[in-house]
Motif scaffolding. Structure first.
Motif, PDB file in Angstrom:
ATOM      1  N   GLU A  34      10.022  18.056  11.265  1.00 33.02           N
ATOM      2  CA  GLU A  34      11.262  17.578  10.630  1.00 33.02           C
ATOM      3  C   GLU A  34      11.151  16.093  10.286  1.00 33.02           C
ATOM      4  N   LEU A  35      10.493  15.347  11.168  1.00 36.95           N
ATOM      5  CA  LEU A  35      10.362  13.903  10.925  1.00 36.95           C
ATOM      6  C   LEU A  35       9.488  13.663   9.692  1.00 36.95           C
ATOM      7  N   ALA A  36       8.381  14.399   9.624  1.00 36.34           N
ATOM      8  CA  ALA A  36       7.480  14.264   8.467  1.00 36.34           C
ATOM      9  C   ALA A  36       8.182  14.708   7.190  1.00 36.34           C
ATOM     10  N   MET A  81       0.832  -1.206   0.000  1.00 38.08           N
ATOM     11  CA  MET A  81       0.000   0.000   0.000  1.00 38.08           C
ATOM     12  C   MET A  81       0.866   1.256   0.000  1.00 38.08           C
ATOM     13  N   GLY A  82       2.040   1.155  -0.572  1.00 39.59           N
ATOM     14  CA  GLY A  82       2.909   2.322  -0.695  1.00 39.59           C
ATOM     15  C   GLY A  82       3.977   2.390   0.379  1.00 39.59           C
ATOM     16  N   ARG A  83       4.738   3.449   0.283  1.00 43.94           N
ATOM     17  CA  ARG A  83       5.837   3.677   1.225  1.00 43.94           C
ATOM     18  C   ARG A  83       5.273   4.457   2.410  1.00 43.94           C
ATOM     19  N   ILE A  84       5.381   3.877   3.579  1.00 38.54           N
ATOM     20  CA  ILE A  84       4.712   4.461   4.755  1.00 38.54           C
ATOM     21  C   ILE A  84       5.743   4.878   5.803  1.00 38.54           C
ATOM     22  N   GLY A  85       5.628   6.121   6.258  1.00 35.00           N
ATOM     23  CA  GLY A  85       6.438   6.595   7.385  1.00 35.00           C
ATOM     24  C   GLY A  85       5.625   6.413   8.662  1.00 35.00           C
ATOM     25  N   ILE A  86       6.301   6.072   9.741  1.00 30.69           N
ATOM     26  CA  ILE A  86       5.590   5.838  11.010  1.00 30.69           C
ATOM     27  C   ILE A  86       6.045   6.845  12.065  1.00 30.69           C
TER      28      ILE A  86
END
Ligand SMILES: O=C(O)CCC(=O)C(=O)O
Length: 296
Positions: free
Chosen positions: A181-183, A166-171
């Motif tokens: 900054e993390l986002a 379902m795509g590349r996911i950041g947690i």
């Protein structure tokens, strides 16, 4: 089905196998009884999948009340098959239903330390990533909230980007959302979606929960416990899906519920091409330099 390409020259976007799909956000009521929490979560995941969700997100601390009285008691060592019923339930239900699960967060016990940890499972039931909350929620706001998460938990050290069907996911977990900054890191590394299991409270939730999500400029999914959860802390709720133009696609109130919503990565492609922030950003002028280092 639409596929994802990009004209940006930042870290190249991977093509998700699926560019249009349904996400389910399971806003769960949490009790002191882990067995009850597990069966509620499983039931909710099954309903979400039945309603077409191929990616399901759970709340921060879905298997344990958001309270210092319970974290150590209900923590699990994920390497211990007998001692980790929550971890193995998520793995099993992901493979049974053939879906991807962003497993909210659970108290993890590892080498004598506690972490606030999110496990991501693929449709084969295998662990794809483990994110330990990076930013501890230590707050002392007179007349409002006094809480020191770092008294109980150890912070993780690594950002987490996971390649899924379902795509590349950041947690990120809860307080991690306050750090753009993390986002930004996830966005420049080509994330399509950021998932934030979270449990904001009544005051910070009202002011900032939605605002933080709408400012990220990619797909953002948040999932909270419901307000009637047990614990010393009153939870805001309002699990939400936000699109890449800052639009709220779907949201909930504070009660136990499941939000089902559609993600279409062609909207993200449109935002990236029409508004190429990744190319426009001036990293050369706003790199973070420690003030001490700037002193002569
Ligand atoms: O940052 C906030 O206002 C709330 C954070 C929080 O509740 C948490 O990190 O658990």
């Amino acid at each position: 089905m639409a596929s994802l390409t990009s004209s940006t020259s930042c870290h190249s976007l991977t093509m998700p196998k699926v560019a249009q799909f349904k996400i389910g956000l399971c806003q769960l009521s949490v009790t002191p009884d882990k067995t009850t929490n597990l069966s509620r979560a499983r039931n909710s995941i099954e309903i979400a999948a039945k309603q077409g969700a191929s990616l399901v997100v759970l709340p921060e601390m879905w298997n344990c009340p958001y309270s210092e009285d319970y974290f150590a008691k209900l923590a699990e060592d994920f390497n211990d098959e007998d001692g980790s019923p929550s971890y193995f339930m998520l793995s099993e239900v992901a493979s049974c239903l053939g879906i991807t699960i962003v497993g909210g967060s659970m108290p993890e016990l590892k080498d004598g330390r506690l972490y606030n940890t999110c496990c991501v499972f693929g449709p084969d039931g295998k662990l794809k990533a483990k994110h330990r909350k990076l930013h501890m929620f230590d707050a002392n706001i007179p007349g409002d909230i006094l809480y020191k998460e770092s008294d109980t938990f150890t912070a993780g050290d690594n950002p987490t980007i996971v390649e899924t069907d379902m795509g590349r996911i950041g947690i990120g977990i809860c307080h991690d959302i306050r750090f753009p900054e993390l986002a930004m890191l996830y966005r420049t590394r080509g994330a399509n979606l950021i998932c934030y299991p979270g449990a904001f409270n009544m005051s910070t939730g009202k002011m900032l929960w939605e605002l933080e999500q709408r400012a990220r400029q990619l797909y953002v999914a948040s999932c909270s416990p419901s307000r009637d959860s047990v614990g010393s802390y009153t939870i805001w709720g309002h699990s939400t899906l936000v699109g890449p133009f800052g639009e709220v696609i779907a949201t909930s109130g504070h009660e136990e519920t499941i939000v089902i919503a559609e993600i279409d990565y062609s909207a993200l492609q449109c935002r990236r091409e029409g508004l190429p922030l990744e190319n426009q950003r001036r990293g050369d002028i706003y790199q973070f330099v420690d003030i001490e280092e700037q002193r002569p």
